[in-house]
Design an enzyme around this catalytic site. Sequence first.
Site: not given
Length: 848
Positions: A12, A15, A442, A641, A645
């Site tokens: 769980c 843990c 862009d 791209d 950029d």
Amino acid sequence: MKEKYDVTGMTCSACSAHVEKAVRGLQGVSGVNVNLLQNSMTVEYDQNALTGAQIIGAVQKAGYGAAPHGAAPAGEQPPPVSGAPGELRQMKRRLMVSIAFLLPLFYISMGHMMGLPLPSFLTGGENALAFAFTQFLLVLPVMYVNRKYYIVGFKTLFHGSPNMDSLIAIGSAASVIYGVWAIYRIGYGLGHGDSALVHQYAMDLYFESASMILTLITVGKYMEAKSKGKTGDAIRQLIALAPKVATVLRDGREVELPIEQVAVGDVVVVRAGERIPVDGTVIEGAAAVDESAITGESLPVEKRVGDPVTGASVSKSGYLRFTAQKVGEDTTLSQIIRLVEEAGGSKAPIQSLADKVSGVFVPVVIAIALLSAAVWLLLGESFAFALSTGIAVLVISCPCALGLATPTAIMVGTGKGAQNGILYKSAEALETAHAIDTVVLDKTGTVTEGRPQVTDLLPAPGVEEEELLRLAASLESPSGHPLGLAIVGEAARRSLPPAAAGEFETVEGEGVKAKIEGRLLHGGNRRMMEHAGVDTAAFDADCERLSASGKTPLYFSCGEEMLGVVAVADIIKPTSKQAVRELQAMGLRVIMLTGDNRRTAEAIRRQLGIDEALAEVLPQDKEQKVRQLQSQGRKVAMIGDGINDAPALARADVGIAIGAGTDIAIESADVVLMHSDLLDAVGAFQLSRSVIRNVRQNLFWAFFYNAVGIPLAAGAFYPLLGLRLSPMFGAAAMSLSSVCVVSNALRLRFWKRKAHVAKPIPEEPENHTETVERGNRQMKKKMMIDGMMCAHCQSHVQKALNAIGGVRATVDLEGKCAHLTLEHDVPDETLKAAVTGAGYAVVSIEAE
């Protein structure tokens, strides 16, 4: 060092919280991420201050097992992936045994209350001991097959890090211990003739509660495991795409090898119907390749010598030999799988509250259970009543729902994104995307195709369109300029071979000139025409119109006579306008950044309806523009791209790289769009919003369930309303809570991108070649065609249409249409017959 470990014993979120706390406390650890769904842990640490053995030791000290990823801890089996077939089979066997012994136990303990008959040796006061002892014998097998709860639960309890198993172990063990004590009391009553004492304890044994708790929890765990197994379906489907073998040329012979043995530089052979095993470049042959699994492109792509091929794509026809360039973990498919796994295993910031609660949840619940039992004893209730209340508190409390609320939704969401070509690098990126209010685009390669194309042909009177294009291509062939290459490419597409150019010369800032077929030709801007003594007045108005539309008009002349004008532009992608409108419909402000001049930027902004266009921006200044927007309090997503950029992508709150996932894009961006389609960015934002909405629903349910369930089990409503929860109903509710959370997350498997606006009809013929003659505008038609699958189909249709007298056709494969220029009226039936005769179907013919 960043290292991944397999962790055993976690059941769980408590843990995972204890494991994370144990490792984070080590000196030299800079980051820990524990994944409950994958039973794994990723640790970033300083190798000079810490070793892997110390990390494993810290996990073991907390009561769990650990080992480097792929290696099982000593004396233990490797941790199963949650929902794996082996784990499910084991849980199913436990469940079947539990039910097999629960049913007779439940019948014996509760049947008489419903008027059902019992065997004579179990009825009557004198048989009370047999009645109680039979129930004890029936509960033992249920406890044995579910012994994992006791082993893990008490182990973690003694290590000071109790978890959900501890709650189950304490609650069910308390029920059985009380039942054993009751057997002794029954024996005492029989020995002393105290029938009231015998009846009191015979009716209050709690063996059936212990059995029901263990069985219902196992039912819930089984259903939860099945559901959690489905959260990883997307990754398993991606892994299944990878071929297992490859045909490689070795010593001149074709040899079939396991995919792991293919090396960079090997020559790989692929025939029709086979899956391409690794990434590479074609060196021989041609084929139509289905890349839909990687790029989402539904139509097969023609591959020839020099073209790249991607692993996991399928050759539909033809024969290919290619050189392997990326193998193993470097292939595009492997990178996609790695991104999806990392994103699914990472934590979103929204999970932090649940993690903090989970870390202290179980000790607090145990304290509440003890306090509830003590309070009811002090209020004068029986020990059985107080014990039942304490057990109900223990078994209704569910840290699982808290722990599963976020990671299940994140894993399903990232997997669904991958299936749609949207790769989130982390859960944080997935969460942040939902809060974006500004999108920066862009231009080149994002909004536009990224390569110039011929858009308009304006031949001079007496000059044929094809003659203008042929001579222009002949002149531009030696130049190598991008605009010139667009003209050469358009001529090649129309099968117009260029003539040889002699005495070729480039005039800086003006254009080119050369001798073609014995005549001196000029091509370039208006200044070149003026210097050549050519009168351009008849074309100036049209060129002004083209320039205002963001196109570049190129003048061409022969001697002092105009041949015509060819307009070239980096055309807008077919889906860009739709994408911009959908982003705006989602309430996002759209801004375009471009290095182009203001006129071109404004033309594109106007055509697409973009809110704002920033022109003449250098690549290094894009990051600054993003920073300025952030300083205004905006949450900014940058879409580019992924190459020039990169700084802006890194600066943005969410960087989105559009394109087929270059290495730079993957490194710089938070999200990678594999389809090179701006509409996928819309999908990325929509999916993020859907996932976060799902997470919030899960967290609300988990907190609400525990906030209401624990007081109800503790008896807080009993004095006023008489409401009290039995341990059996508490166990059922606990199981149901986890199943509900996981099932809600699985709804994301059915997610689809929704169009916020109707698909627009193109308002102007931006993406096809237009022909204008002086004084005579020719008739234009658009024909929608079904059945075209590849470049060969495109060529057949174009040839069939151009064979009709007075018809010039340009066929658009992606748009599945043909743009027709008619010198005179040609019946639609004639046009349709030419296409159907070539083996294709005409959907519609309409005027343009």
